[in-house]
Design a protein around this motif. Structure first.
Motif, mmCIF file in Angstrom:
data_model
loop_
_atom_site.group_PDB
_atom_site.id
_atom_site.type_symbol
_atom_site.label_atom_id
_atom_site.label_comp_id
_atom_site.label_asym_id
_atom_site.label_seq_id
_atom_site.Cartn_x
_atom_site.Cartn_y
_atom_site.Cartn_z
ATOM 1 N N PRO A 30 0.807 -1.225 0.000
ATOM 2 C CA PRO A 30 0.000 0.000 0.000
ATOM 3 C C PRO A 30 0.841 1.277 0.000
ATOM 4 C CG PRO A 30 -0.454 -1.352 1.953
ATOM 5 C CD PRO A 30 0.422 -2.140 1.077
ATOM 6 N N LEU A 31 2.003 1.244 0.673
ATOM 7 C CA LEU A 31 2.854 2.436 0.662
ATOM 8 C C LEU A 31 3.438 2.678 -0.730
ATOM 9 C CD1 LEU A 31 4.776 2.315 4.066
ATOM 10 C CD2 LEU A 31 2.924 3.842 3.395
ATOM 11 N N LEU A 32 3.723 1.585 -1.437
ATOM 12 C CA LEU A 32 4.241 1.747 -2.794
ATOM 13 C C LEU A 32 3.184 2.389 -3.696
ATOM 14 C CD1 LEU A 32 6.221 -1.598 -3.280
ATOM 15 C CD2 LEU A 32 7.170 0.699 -3.235
ATOM 16 N N TYR A 41 5.556 7.268 -10.451
ATOM 17 C CA TYR A 41 6.381 6.057 -10.497
ATOM 18 C C TYR A 41 7.107 5.971 -9.154
ATOM 19 C CZ TYR A 41 10.659 8.830 -11.004
ATOM 20 O OH TYR A 41 11.696 9.687 -10.790
ATOM 21 N N ILE A 42 7.858 4.871 -8.975
ATOM 22 C CA ILE A 42 8.554 4.728 -7.694
ATOM 23 C C ILE A 42 10.011 5.092 -7.876
ATOM 24 C CG2 ILE A 42 8.983 3.191 -5.757
ATOM 25 C CD1 ILE A 42 6.262 2.228 -6.253
ATOM 26 N N SER A 43 10.353 6.223 -7.392
ATOM 27 C CA SER A 43 11.727 6.680 -7.550
ATOM 28 C C SER A 43 12.614 6.014 -6.513
ATOM 29 C CB SER A 43 11.782 8.197 -7.351
ATOM 30 O OG SER A 43 11.382 8.499 -6.034
ATOM 31 N N LYS A 44 13.901 6.142 -6.722
ATOM 32 C CA LYS A 44 14.851 5.572 -5.764
ATOM 33 C C LYS A 44 14.692 6.238 -4.404
ATOM 34 C CE LYS A 44 19.359 3.717 -5.547
ATOM 35 N NZ LYS A 44 20.752 3.739 -5.826
ATOM 36 N N GLN A 45 14.374 7.516 -4.470
ATOM 37 C CA GLN A 45 14.185 8.227 -3.197
ATOM 38 C C GLN A 45 12.970 7.667 -2.460
ATOM 39 O OE1 GLN A 45 13.427 12.438 -3.478
ATOM 40 N NE2 GLN A 45 13.022 12.522 -1.283
ATOM 41 N N ALA A 46 11.899 7.380 -3.234
ATOM 42 C CA ALA A 46 10.699 6.825 -2.609
ATOM 43 C C ALA A 46 10.998 5.470 -1.971
ATOM 44 C CB ALA A 46 9.591 6.696 -3.638
ATOM 45 N N MET A 47 11.838 4.672 -2.647
ATOM 46 C CA MET A 47 12.219 3.371 -2.076
ATOM 47 C C MET A 47 12.934 3.572 -0.742
ATOM 48 S SD MET A 47 13.608 1.252 -5.341
ATOM 49 C CE MET A 47 12.793 1.309 -6.928
ATOM 50 N N LEU A 70 2.721 -3.824 -11.831
ATOM 51 C CA LEU A 70 1.942 -2.598 -11.659
ATOM 52 C C LEU A 70 2.709 -1.508 -10.915
ATOM 53 C CD1 LEU A 70 -1.712 -3.799 -11.064
ATOM 54 C CD2 LEU A 70 -0.717 -2.763 -13.074
ATOM 55 N N TYR A 71 3.891 -1.836 -10.464
ATOM 56 C CA TYR A 71 4.754 -0.787 -9.917
ATOM 57 C C TYR A 71 5.768 -0.407 -10.982
ATOM 58 C CZ TYR A 71 3.002 -2.197 -5.332
ATOM 59 O OH TYR A 71 2.213 -2.495 -4.271
ATOM 60 N N HIS A 72 5.987 0.872 -11.132
ATOM 61 C CA HIS A 72 6.896 1.336 -12.179
ATOM 62 C C HIS A 72 8.092 2.031 -11.561
ATOM 63 C CE1 HIS A 72 3.651 0.417 -14.875
ATOM 64 N NE2 HIS A 72 2.848 1.107 -14.089
ATOM 65 N N PRO A 140 -3.762 8.963 -12.019
ATOM 66 C CA PRO A 140 -3.420 9.420 -10.669
ATOM 67 C C PRO A 140 -4.492 9.005 -9.656
ATOM 68 C CG PRO A 140 -3.088 11.185 -12.250
ATOM 69 C CD PRO A 140 -3.756 10.081 -12.983
ATOM 70 N N ASP A 141 -5.697 8.709 -10.137
ATOM 71 C CA ASP A 141 -6.761 8.348 -9.197
ATOM 72 C C ASP A 141 -6.924 6.849 -9.033
ATOM 73 O OD1 ASP A 141 -7.350 11.101 -8.994
ATOM 74 O OD2 ASP A 141 -8.463 10.965 -10.889
ATOM 75 N N GLY A 142 -6.194 6.068 -9.792
ATOM 76 C CA GLY A 142 -6.323 4.614 -9.639
ATOM 77 C C GLY A 142 -6.376 3.941 -10.996
ATOM 78 N N LEU A 143 -6.827 2.685 -10.968
ATOM 79 C CA LEU A 143 -6.769 1.822 -12.140
ATOM 80 C C LEU A 143 -8.164 1.721 -12.757
ATOM 81 C CD1 LEU A 143 -4.429 0.138 -13.270
ATOM 82 C CD2 LEU A 143 -5.360 -1.801 -12.017
ATOM 83 N N VAL A 144 -8.273 1.975 -14.073
ATOM 84 C CA VAL A 144 -9.590 1.904 -14.738
ATOM 85 C C VAL A 144 -9.511 0.960 -15.937
ATOM 86 C CG1 VAL A 144 -11.495 3.262 -15.681
ATOM 87 C CG2 VAL A 144 -9.887 4.328 -14.088
ATOM 88 N N TYR A 145 -10.516 0.101 -16.059
ATOM 89 C CA TYR A 145 -10.605 -0.848 -17.177
ATOM 90 C C TYR A 145 -11.434 -0.266 -18.306
ATOM 91 C CZ TYR A 145 -8.632 -5.405 -16.076
ATOM 92 O OH TYR A 145 -7.794 -6.445 -15.882
ATOM 93 N N HIS A 146 -11.015 -0.534 -19.557
ATOM 94 C CA HIS A 146 -11.825 -0.130 -20.719
ATOM 95 C C HIS A 146 -11.899 -1.330 -21.651
ATOM 96 C CE1 HIS A 146 -11.937 4.147 -19.586
ATOM 97 N NE2 HIS A 146 -10.725 3.918 -19.104
#
Lengths: 165, 837
Positions: A30-32, A41-47, A70-72, A140-146
């Motif tokens: 969840p923190l990721l 995305y997940i930067s090195k700083q975020a890690m 799903l993590y970038h 930015p608000d989450g994952l949406v399917y189309h």
């Protein structure tokens, strides 16, 4: 300085509260998502920051980022369109869909539009073979399917993003 | 003992304890099941699939619970339809394992074909070539041909520095995760990990500064391919060119067993050169691991700076002379000095050196002194680890107390073994004035103020036996704390008790008292003199215990002793380097060492000695295990072993001392010293089969660490074990006193000692001249991070850089030992800022 913790103190505490204090490393995923929402995305700083919050090494954080698709770990467009091109989807024309979508946007699969708004990626299996062409968008608000998409539909959707402030 | 499980492997009946996996069970029966990812020191994961075997189990009638039998009365065995991984399968009663069928061979051939799809064919330039499990198993089980399309091979980076000590070749990695699991499970320093999945999986580090772990070298031993190599050995030699000599690590009092790999080579001017240091199995001491200081910190023995002829001061200049001239001069002056001779030695020397030098000094009526900052070796001789002790035996019901030391920095392998004991269920008490890395495994982490360590132990003794330390005011505030009360209860209930003590926050005298109080604690809880119990001193040097056993003692006041002496004989220590203000101006100064140290530069005569790699000798570890080391390469011409130099000086003085061999000196020690009566070089060379069985042809099982064929050493009996009376009286307790900022020297693994500086590889790891202080105290003292300050202790002072560190208690600054800061004992200091960045 831990910017994630400072900016989202309450949210981080709410996430941590869901797990036993001696197993707080369980709050990693969840923190990721939180970090990805913040930075795209997940930067090195975020890690590093997440590792600090959870008392684990940045390398342990990175292993999880690397494992899940799903993590970038690289910055990309604000919206990530992920088109499934697995065999059943390909039979329903998803390869052609992807090709045309990219032509319309003037990019190659994996690239980002010049305005930094949209990234198109090829992925495998989104579990909706019968409703292909299918893509999911990471926003930015989450994952949406189309589902049951056409290029026209998709471009209409993208234009709504372009018109957003 | 639990009932054994019986199974058959390739028709051989094997009995093993329940819970054993099939690979280990087979190994015990002498059958090798090939593995890559499984390692006997780690939990199985079943990642590589190399250990596939056919497994059959007895058929049980579900209705009756009886075994189903065939017509001939034999038990019916049901085989699984597919091959199973032997490493993740625990044995069960009546199991039948087939390791040699065509089906098994085909399975392994297929696994190897997969592993080799993207493995480069660079064995001819690979460091692992010649001792590579993948190479060996491909020869045995591989098809010789790959059906994989060559052009589709994945290519990855080949020289990835994970840190500055370990390099990764991503193409060679077969993703067994041994290194990742070692760092996580064994040493709890998970700074390398997997990234991505499937064929894209790779080893990475996201930590800063990369793969920086004091045990990192071990990952290259257990890596089953050439993916991980050390910066020290890579491209250095081929394994089959190397000769191996057994040795003992001289960096700390653990006494890890080593193998030194050497070869004669052109790039070393045709000399024998040391190519690498590897661990040698001793399950009593270091198992199959060593720390990076032991592995990479040996380069000093090969330094070009080493002395290779005696020097005598002539017209103010040190001038090369013959051994005869030097020895004659030294012996004449020593005889003249007589009782005004002071000999100063350190625990860097072997037992044989220490014995001979002591004999020489005694025969001339000289005084002898041990150069050390810690006391208590005589106490250890009484209640040290008893014969038959092994830290690996400690587990549930046992207690380990660690006081006034940071084991991770001072004796890494002890840190590792204590941590492992807690994983087996032992309760750990860690007492120190600051938090250390061992705290995370401690059930009872105790904090006290520097200087209170003796009182803390006394408080524990008092809580256990109210008759001792009655009405001692100094301990009252300690014995009232609930954590200390709980700790006392835990000590009372302990089946076995091991106490590690160091000298953090004490000087020689204080640490002597700490040893005594710890001994009293052992006696009070009735643990003295029993196997798997005892007192372990965390000495600064490898053979400090041997020095105490050979009769050496620290002087009450070193500078006074030095001032009173007419002639000084300083061996294997560098007091002038440690404290430049020490006045070393006797009439006659003889220094015996490897290099021209700052002390040697002041000498009238310098005698060149041989390092441990070029001679024989024995060391006594902190666990009082005597172990011998062997010559790895021939001694450099011109230098002599310390015991032999002492014997030559003795001969010139008309005293007979053994100089022919270290073994003969040990015989003399055994005749004279009751503790060492049973020791001989033959006994020290005894070995027994150890588990796990490693270092044989099957390198895939345990890695490239060496089997121990040259001796496990002998643990000495302590006085209590021998039935001698316990002779330690209750010391006087003193209340904590003194005002002002207290500077406490602490030991860091990578210091700037003379024996570490020459290892280029470790240079960036060495601690610099810093001072650690917490942020609050820094503010109070008016200093900021990175300030350069003058730290003044009495008449001595040094320039240090300020570093902030939360773990430092209030009112205290910590300074590293052996970096040239002349603070060897805690002292009150004043700070003056000289430079602010």
């Amino acid at each position: 300085m831990n910017t994630l913790l400072e900016k989202y103190t309450d949210e981080v505490q709410t996430i941590l509260a869901k797990y036993p204090p001696d197993q707080k490393r369980s709050a990693l995923m969840p923190l990721l998502y939180l970090a990805q929402r913040e930075y795209g995305y997940i930067s090195k700083q975020a890690m590093n920051e997440i590792g600090e919050i959870l008392d684990i090494t940045a390398t342990e954080v990175a292993s999880v980022v690397g494992f899940y698709t799903l993590y970038h770990d690289q910055p990309a467009g604000k919206y990530r369109i992920q088109v499934c091109t697995d065999l059943p989807c390909a039979l329903r024309g998803s390869e052609e869909f992807l090709k045309q979508l990219c032509e319309n946007l003037g990019i190659q699969p994996g690239e980002t539009t010049a305005d930094g708004l949209v990234t198109v990626e090829e992925v495998t299996c989104l579990a909706a073979c019968d409703r292909s062409p299918v893509f999911q968008v990471q926003t930015p608000d989450g994952l949406v399917y189309h589902e049951n998409q056409s290029v026209e539909n998709a471009m209409k959707l993208i234009r709504t993003w372009q018109s957003k402030p | 003992m639990a009932k054994l499980v019986t199974l058959t492997i390739d028709g051989i009946t094997v009995q093993v304890p329940p819970g054993t996996n099939v690979v280990d069970a087979a190994k015990k029966a002498g059958i090798d099941i090939p593995v890559f990812c499984y390692h006997p020191k780690m939990e199985p994961v079943g990642m590589c699939r190399m250990c596939l075997v056919e497994i059959g189990r007895p058929v049980v009638d579900r209705a009756t619970g009886e075994l189903v039998r065939a017509d001939d009365g034999s038990v019916k065995i049901q085989f699984s339809p597919k091959l199973e991984t032997a490493c993740t399968t625990p044995v069960s009663e009546g199991m039948v394992v087939i390791n040699t069928s065509q089906k098994v061979k085909d399975g392994r051939e297929d696994i190897l074909e997969f592993l080799l799809t993207s493995h480069p064919l660079d064995c001819p330039v690979c460091d692992k070539g010649g001792e590579c499990p993948l190479q060996n198993l491909t020869m045995e089980f591989g098809s010789g041909q790959s059906r994989y399309i060559y052009d589709e091979k994945m290519h990855s980076a080949k020289h990835v520095p994970l840190g500055d000590l370990i390099y990764l070749d991503r193409e060679r990695c077969i993703q067994c995760a041994r290194c990742v699991r070692f760092q996580d499970q064994i040493v709890d320093d998970p700074v390398i990990g997997f990234y991505n999945r499937g064929r894209a999986l790779e080893i990475v580090t996201y930590s800063e500064p990369g793969f920086d772990s004091i045990f990192s070298g071990n990952t290259t031993d257990i890596c089953p391919v050439g993916a991980l190599t050390t910066a020290d050995f890579r491209f250095g030699a081929r394994p089959w060119e190397l000769n191996a000599a057994a040795s003992i690590c001289t960096q700390c009092p653990v006494g890890c067993n080593l193998t030194i790999n050497v070869r004669r080579e052109a790039i070393s001017q045709g000399r024998m050169a040391i190519k690498r240091i590897m661990p040698r199995q001793n399950e009593w001491v270091n198992e199959i691991w060593i720390c990076d200081k032991g592995r990479f910190g040996y380069h000093y023995v090969e330094s070009e700076e080493r002395l290779d002829q005696p020097l005598v001061r002539k017209d103010g200049k040190l001038t090369p002379v013959s051994w005869d001239e030097a020895i004659n001069l030294v012996s004449m002056r020593f005889k003249q000095a007589g009782s005004n001779l002071l000999t100063l030695v350190s625990g860097r020397l072997s037992n044989e050196d220490l014995y001979n030098i002591r004999k020489l000094t005694d025969s001339l009526n000289g005084k002898s002194a041990l150069y050390t900052q810690m006391g208590g070796g005589d106490v250890v001789a009484q209640v040290g680890m008893s014969t038959g002790s092994n830290l690996a035996n400690l587990g549930k019901g046992d207690v380990i107390l660690v006081i006034a030391t940071d084991l991770h920095q001072e004796a890494p392998i002890w840190w590792l073994r204590v941590k492992q004991a807690t994983e087996r269920g032992a309760q750990l008490i860690v007492a120190n004035a600051r938090s250390t890395r061992l705290d995370r495994y401690a059930k009872y982490p105790i904090r006290y103020a520097y200087g209170e360590q003796n009182n803390l132990i006394a408080a524990l003794v008092q809580l256990i036996d109210p008759q001792k330390f009655v009405d001692a005011k100094a301990i009252k505030h300690l014995s009232e704390q609930s954590i200390i009360k709980d700790t006392a209860e835990a000590l009372k209930a302990a089946q076995n008790l091991v106490i590690f003590f160091g000298n953090e926050g004490s000087g020689v005298a204080d640490s002597q008292v700490l040893a005594q109080t710890c001994a009293i604690l052992l006696a009070t809880t009735n643990h003295a003199g029993k196997p798997n119990n005892g007192l372990i001193p965390v000495w600064q040097r490898a053979n400090d215990q041997g020095a105490w056993d050979m009769g050496w003692r620290p002087p009450t006041d070193l500078s006074t002793s030095i001032k009173e002496a007419n002639a000084l004989y300083i061996v294997a220590c560098d007091p002038a380097g440690d404290d430049p203000r020490l006045s070393l101006t006797p009439d006659f100064l003889v220094v015996q060492d490897l290099y021209l140290t700052p002390t040697a530069k002041l000498a009238d005569v310098v005698l060149p000695a041989l390092p441990f790699t070029e001679r024989e000798g024995s060391l006594t570890s902190g666990e009082r295990r005597v172990q011998r080391y062997y010559p790895a390469i021939p001694g450099r011409t011109g230098a002599l072993a310390d015991f032999a130099i002492a014997a030559q000086i003795a001969k010139a003085c008309g005293i007979t001392l053994e100089e022919r061999s270290a073994a003969k000196v040990m015989d003399a020690i055994a005749r004279e010293n009751a503790d060492y009566a049973a020791i001989s070089y033959t006994e020290l060379a005894n070995v027994e089969e150890q588990w796990p069985i490693i270092g044989r042809a099957d390198l895939y099982y345990g890695g490239t660490s060496y089997e121990n064929k040259q001796g496990l050493g002998m643990q000495l009996q302590n006085a209590v074990q021998k039935g001698e009376p316990f002779q330690i009286s209750l010391p006087e307790l003193v209340e904590q006193s003194g005002e002002g900022l207290l500077a406490v020297p602490i030991t860091r693994l990578y210091d700037r000692g003379n024996t570490l500086i020459p290892s280029q590889l470790l240079r960036t790891h060495l601690v610099s001249t810093v001072m650690w202080i917490n942020a609050k105290e820094a503010k109070q003292q008016g200093v900021e991070e990175h300030d350069v300050v003058q730290i003044e202790c009495g008449e001595t002072s040094a320039l240090v850089t300020v570093e902030l560190e939360d773990a430092v208690p209030d009112g205290v600054v910590l300074v590293p030992r052996s970096v040239g800061i002349p603070i060897s004992e805690p002292c009150r200091v004043r700070l003056h800022i000289t430079e602010r960045v």
